[in-house]
Write an enzyme that holds these catalytic residues in place. Structure first.
Site, PDB file in Angstrom:
ATOM      1  N   HIS A   1       0.831  -1.195   0.000  1.00  8.62           N
ATOM      2  CA  HIS A   1       0.000   0.000   0.000  1.00  8.62           C
ATOM      3  C   HIS A   1       0.873   1.256   0.000  1.00  8.62           C
ATOM      4  O   HIS A   1       2.025   1.225   0.433  1.00  8.62           O
ATOM      5  CB  HIS A   1      -0.890   0.050   1.253  1.00  8.62           C
TER       6      HIS A   1
ATOM      7  N   GLY B   1      -6.951  -2.922  -7.079  1.00  7.65           N
ATOM      8  CA  GLY B   1      -6.556  -1.774  -6.284  1.00  7.65           C
ATOM      9  C   GLY B   1      -7.681  -1.049  -5.576  1.00  7.65           C
ATOM     10  O   GLY B   1      -8.857  -1.368  -5.703  1.00  7.65           O
ATOM     11  N   GLU B   2      -7.279  -0.026  -4.818  1.00  8.69           N
ATOM     12  CA  GLU B   2      -8.195   0.833  -4.071  1.00  8.69           C
ATOM     13  C   GLU B   2      -7.818   2.285  -4.316  1.00  8.69           C
ATOM     14  O   GLU B   2      -6.643   2.623  -4.444  1.00  8.69           O
ATOM     15  CB  GLU B   2      -8.109   0.562  -2.560  1.00  8.69           C
TER      16      GLU B   2
ATOM     17  N   ASN C   1      -4.903   4.082  -2.281  1.00 11.67           N
ATOM     18  CA  ASN C   1      -3.485   4.024  -2.656  1.00 11.67           C
ATOM     19  C   ASN C   1      -3.209   4.522  -4.062  1.00 11.67           C
ATOM     20  O   ASN C   1      -2.115   5.021  -4.345  1.00 11.67           O
ATOM     21  CB  ASN C   1      -2.994   2.582  -2.544  1.00 11.67           C
TER      22      ASN C   1
ATOM     23  N   GLY D   1     -15.445 -11.098  -6.015  1.00 11.85           N
ATOM     24  CA  GLY D   1     -16.783 -11.150  -6.578  1.00 11.85           C
ATOM     25  C   GLY D   1     -16.774 -11.926  -7.874  1.00 11.85           C
ATOM     26  O   GLY D   1     -15.697 -12.275  -8.399  1.00 11.85           O
TER      27      GLY D   1
ATOM     28  N   ALA E   1     -17.307 -11.193 -11.097  1.00 11.72           N
ATOM     29  CA  ALA E   1     -16.598 -10.634 -12.250  1.00 11.72           C
ATOM     30  C   ALA E   1     -15.088 -10.742 -12.065  1.00 11.72           C
ATOM     31  O   ALA E   1     -14.357 -11.142 -12.985  1.00 11.72           O
ATOM     32  CB  ALA E   1     -17.001  -9.174 -12.458  1.00 11.72           C
ATOM     33  N   ALA E   2     -14.609 -10.404 -10.876  1.00 12.42           N
ATOM     34  CA  ALA E   2     -13.174 -10.502 -10.604  1.00 12.42           C
ATOM     35  C   ALA E   2     -12.716 -11.959 -10.611  1.00 12.42           C
ATOM     36  O   ALA E   2     -11.601 -12.272 -11.050  1.00 12.42           O
ATOM     37  CB  ALA E   2     -12.850  -9.846  -9.266  1.00 12.42           C
TER      38      ALA E   2
END
Length: 319
Positions: free
Chosen positions: A38, A106-107, A110, A174, A176-177
């Protein structure tokens, strides 16, 4: 047979502290290391966020355990060309078979730090797919030029590469991922011991591809104090939906964490020194079909945690 590793938290500990924990993990009988990647911690209370690639270099000299990032986002803050160079050098330093690159979409916490717009989830998965394609080509050591929807690469070649390409495992939380992970990954990275997700991944990707998991606990002789520590440091793990992907700063996570009651953490996190509870939490991953699970200790009680696992938990899991 499930292997048990240790989860190094860059959000909570200094580089020196992480290296010392890696040594203690090896001495305690853990067989691998996960390390978070991160730019920020989730909250200011966690308090740290060293550059993971520098820490991996130190780990390569301090321990013989294999290492995996959990997980790196190779799409925004780090261009896939730069990520590929970092991963290849880490693999060379650690030696054959001792490094796996865990990647995810990612988020904002970060990745927005360079000032760009944070894409929606489908675009993030599209970017991740293209980034992994670029990195795999670079791991061959051949010159790469690429013009895609999201990335341009001109005459890039990695001269320091391992003998075998770096394995790339993909994080998924999820449907899709999970589909993307099965399409582009050498393995699945996820935090929950969900047997259905593992079976779905293997049905799409192949039965020989591993599922690799992680869990955080808070060991301590006073369970109430351990719950307090877990709530103070990691209430953010109980946030619902996409909040973890879209909130932009530690301050926003601190605000959101106030909505997580202490009782929610007490119910969801293994806290205290009940060996049966720790063993049961880890066995859930084995029962779900995970090849490896990494357990991380929340807070500062590291020495007691490693002694507890070396004597009360790991021997029971080996049976």
């Amino acid at each position: 047979m499930t292997d048990y590793g240790y989860f190094l938290s860059c959000e909570e500990h200094t580089p020196q502290g992480l290296v010392e924990q890696a040594r203690m993990a090896e001495d305690a009988g853990f067989t691998s290391l996960w390390i978070s990647d991160h730019f920020h911690p989730w909250t200011g209370e966690q308090g740290q966020s060293p550059f993971v690639w520098s820490v991996i270099g130190a780990l390569s000299q301090a321990t013989s355990l294999p290492v995996q990032t959990a997980v790196t986002c190779p799409t925004v803050r780090m261009h896939p060309v730069v990520t590929a160079q970092a991963a290849a050098t880490s693999a060379v330093l650690l030696g054959p078979g001792r490094f796996r690159l865990g990647v995810g979409s990612g988020e904002a916490l970060n990745e927005h730090v360079l000032g760009g717009r944070w894409p929606e989830a489908p675009i993030r998965l599209e970017m991740l797919t293209e980034a992994v394609e670029v990195m795999r080509r670079l791991f061959t050591g051949e010159e790469v030029s690429h013009r895609g929807r999201h990335y341009t690469v001109e005459n890039a070649r990695l001269y320091t590469v391992p003998d075998e390409p770096v394995p790339v495992d993909v994080s998924a939380f999820g449907p899709a991922a999970l589909k993307v992970a099965a399409q582009i990954g050498d393995g699945l990275v996820t935090m929950a011991p969900e047997k259905q997700a593992v079976e779905r991944f293997r049905s799409l990707a192949g039965a020989d591809k591993p599922a690799i998991g992680g869990i955080k606990v808070c060991w301590g002789t006073d369970r109430d104090a351990a719950v307090d520590t877990a709530h103070r440091l990691w209430a953010v793990e109980q946030l619902p939906g996409e909040l973890n992907q879209v909130l932009p700063t530690p301050g926003h996570f601190e605000q959101a964490a106030t909505m997580v009651p202490r009782g929610k953490v007490a119910e969801s996190v293994v806290c205290g020194d009940d060996a049966d509870a720790h063993v049961a939490a880890l066995r859930a991953y084995a029962d779900a079909g995970f090849a490896r699970v990494h357990v991380g200790q929340m807070g500062r009680e590291q020495r007691g945690f490693f002694d507890f696992y070396a004597t009360k938990v790991l021997p029971r899991l080996a049976g």
